[in-house]
Write an enzyme that holds these catalytic residues in place. Structure first.
Site, PDB file in Angstrom:
ATOM      1  N   HIS A  32       0.781  -1.245   0.000  1.00  0.00           N
ATOM      2  CA  HIS A  32       0.000   0.000   0.000  1.00  0.00           C
ATOM      3  C   HIS A  32       0.809   1.289   0.000  1.00  0.00           C
ATOM      4  O   HIS A  32       0.336   2.302  -0.517  1.00  0.00           O
ATOM      5  CB  HIS A  32      -0.915   0.050   1.228  1.00  0.00           C
ATOM      6  CG  HIS A  32      -2.110  -0.855   1.147  1.00  0.00           C
ATOM      7  ND1 HIS A  32      -3.241  -0.537   0.434  1.00  0.00           N
ATOM      8  CD2 HIS A  32      -2.362  -2.064   1.705  1.00  0.00           C
ATOM      9  CE1 HIS A  32      -4.137  -1.500   0.554  1.00  0.00           C
ATOM     10  NE2 HIS A  32      -3.627  -2.451   1.321  1.00  0.00           N
TER      11      HIS A  32
ATOM     12  N   GLU B   7      -7.181  -2.436  -3.509  1.00  0.00           N
ATOM     13  CA  GLU B   7      -6.622  -3.780  -3.296  1.00  0.00           C
ATOM     14  C   GLU B   7      -6.361  -4.546  -4.599  1.00  0.00           C
ATOM     15  O   GLU B   7      -5.341  -5.213  -4.721  1.00  0.00           O
ATOM     16  CB  GLU B   7      -7.547  -4.619  -2.402  1.00  0.00           C
ATOM     17  CG  GLU B   7      -7.689  -4.109  -0.971  1.00  0.00           C
ATOM     18  CD  GLU B   7      -6.414  -4.250  -0.124  1.00  0.00           C
ATOM     19  OE1 GLU B   7      -5.416  -4.832  -0.600  1.00  0.00           O
ATOM     20  OE2 GLU B   7      -6.440  -3.739   1.023  1.00  0.00           O
TER      21      GLU B   7
HETATM   22  N1  HBI Z   1      -8.061  -2.543   9.342  1.00  0.00           N
HETATM   23  N2  HBI Z   1      -5.810  -2.721   9.741  1.00  0.00           N
HETATM   24  C1  HBI Z   1      -6.829  -2.663   8.864  1.00  0.00           C
HETATM   25  N3  HBI Z   1      -6.574  -2.715   7.537  1.00  0.00           N
HETATM   26  C2  HBI Z   1      -7.579  -2.664   6.625  1.00  0.00           C
HETATM   27  O1  HBI Z   1      -7.333  -2.720   5.416  1.00  0.00           O
HETATM   28  C3  HBI Z   1      -8.907  -2.568   7.083  1.00  0.00           C
HETATM   29  C4  HBI Z   1      -9.112  -2.506   8.483  1.00  0.00           C
HETATM   30  N4  HBI Z   1     -10.358  -2.400   8.947  1.00  0.00           N
HETATM   31  C5  HBI Z   1     -11.518  -2.312   8.077  1.00  0.00           C
HETATM   32  C6  HBI Z   1     -11.187  -2.438   6.650  1.00  0.00           C
HETATM   33  N5  HBI Z   1      -9.966  -2.525   6.225  1.00  0.00           N
HETATM   34  C7  HBI Z   1     -12.261  -2.526   5.610  1.00  0.00           C
HETATM   35  O2  HBI Z   1     -13.298  -3.328   6.115  1.00  0.00           O
HETATM   36  C8  HBI Z   1     -12.784  -1.173   5.104  1.00  0.00           C
HETATM   37  O3  HBI Z   1     -12.222  -0.891   3.834  1.00  0.00           O
HETATM   38  C9  HBI Z   1     -14.262  -1.165   4.876  1.00  0.00           C
HETATM   39 FE    FE Z   2      -4.764  -4.075   2.025  1.00  0.00          FE
END
Ligand code: HBI
Ligand code: FE
Length: 287
Positions: A132, A173
């Protein structure tokens, strides 16, 4: 995604962050990073958007070992005003959006074990940071990520997180970009995966479809295997424009009335760059 209320882990701050504690990583953990890094760095040139490789350079992520988040943040801050902060693992949606809206990217501090080299469920530091962080050096992508966080906070109030989550999934993603007629990778879930970096571009199985916001938000996705469809943008500037000029409120209400689409659906109005055979997914179906 609807989640049960998660408890704040011990040692975490109210915003779920923890110290990265960089000096606590062992030689085996740095070696795991290096192994993953070398495998991806050898295969990605020519497949990934050049901005990703430039990001690795700008952030000096080409030097060995798990990066120190403080150092990444210092370099990122100068470029686009982003920071990288450590969290214990998945954080609640609202916490995740709040960080993005404030230009803080949350990253797991742990790294996968050798037996998980090709697949693990929770995002580790290699997925989060290698996958990322490089593109956060790109101004339009950096703005898109912040806008996504702000949109997430609004969607939370409207009960529309599931639709918005698909946007993150199929862009941040698993997104592809089309450049002078050729497809390239930019999604973090792809570029941090050896297998999917090949599959997403070269395999005949998945569909590759032009980005259309409403269509994409109707499309279910797979969390257990390679995607059955990838959505293709023209540029990060175009992605930002196509998502920041829309009022999501009316669109969510429209989507509530529309049926969801299966991960392998194709519509007459789709701009299809590649009509997938779906052979890979079919071979895996329980008979
Ligand atoms: N928490 N650490 C972390 N990384 C994520 O990519 C992440 C998350 N919590 C919620 C989430 N992604 C997704 O459910 C949201 O894009 C909706
Ligand atoms: Fe990711």
């Amino acid at each position: 995604m609807a989640q049960a209320e998660q408890a704040l882990p011990k040692g975490a701050a109210a915003d779920w962050t923890v110290p990265q504690d960089w000096t606590a990583y062992g030689a085996d953990e740095h070696a795991m990073w290096d192994r993953l890094f070398e495998r991806q760095a050898a295969m990605l040139p020519g497949r990934v958007v050049p901005e990703f490789l430039e990001g690795l350079d700008i952030l000096r992520m080409t030097k060995p070992g798990i990066p120190d988040f403080a150092e990444l943040s210092e370099r990122l801050m100068k470029r686009t005003g982003w920071q990288v902060v450590a969290v214990p693992g998945l954080v609640p949606d609202r916490v995740f959006f709040e960080h993005l809206a404030n230009r803080r990217f949350v990253a797991g501090r742990f790294i996968r074990k050798p037996e998980q080299i090709d697949y693990l469920q929770e995002p580790d530091v290699f997925h989060d940071v290698f996958g990322h962080v490089p593109l956060l050096t790109h101004p339009a992508f950096a703005d898109y990520m912040q806008a996504y966080g702000e949109g997430g906070l609004r969607a939370d109030h409207m009960g529309a997180i599931d639709h918005l989550a698909r946007l993150y999934w199929y862009t941040v993603e698993f997104g592809l970009m089309r450049r002078e007629g050729a497809l390239q990778l930019y999604g973090a879930g792809i570029v941090s995966s050896y297998g999917e970096s090949v599959f997403a571009l070269d395999d005949a199985s998945p569909h590759r479809i032009g980005f259309d916001l409403k269509r994409l938000m109707r499309t279910e996705y797979r969390i257990d295997d390679y995607q059955q469809s990838y959505f293709v943008i023209d540029s990060f500037e175009d992605l930002l424009a196509k998502t920041s000029n829309v009022d999501f409120g009316p669109m969510y209400r429209e989507l509530e009335g529309a049926t969801d689409l299966a991960p392998d659906a194709l519509l007459a109005e789709d701009r299809v760059y590649h009509r997938g055979t779906q052979d890979y997914a079919r071979a895996k179906m329980p008979c």
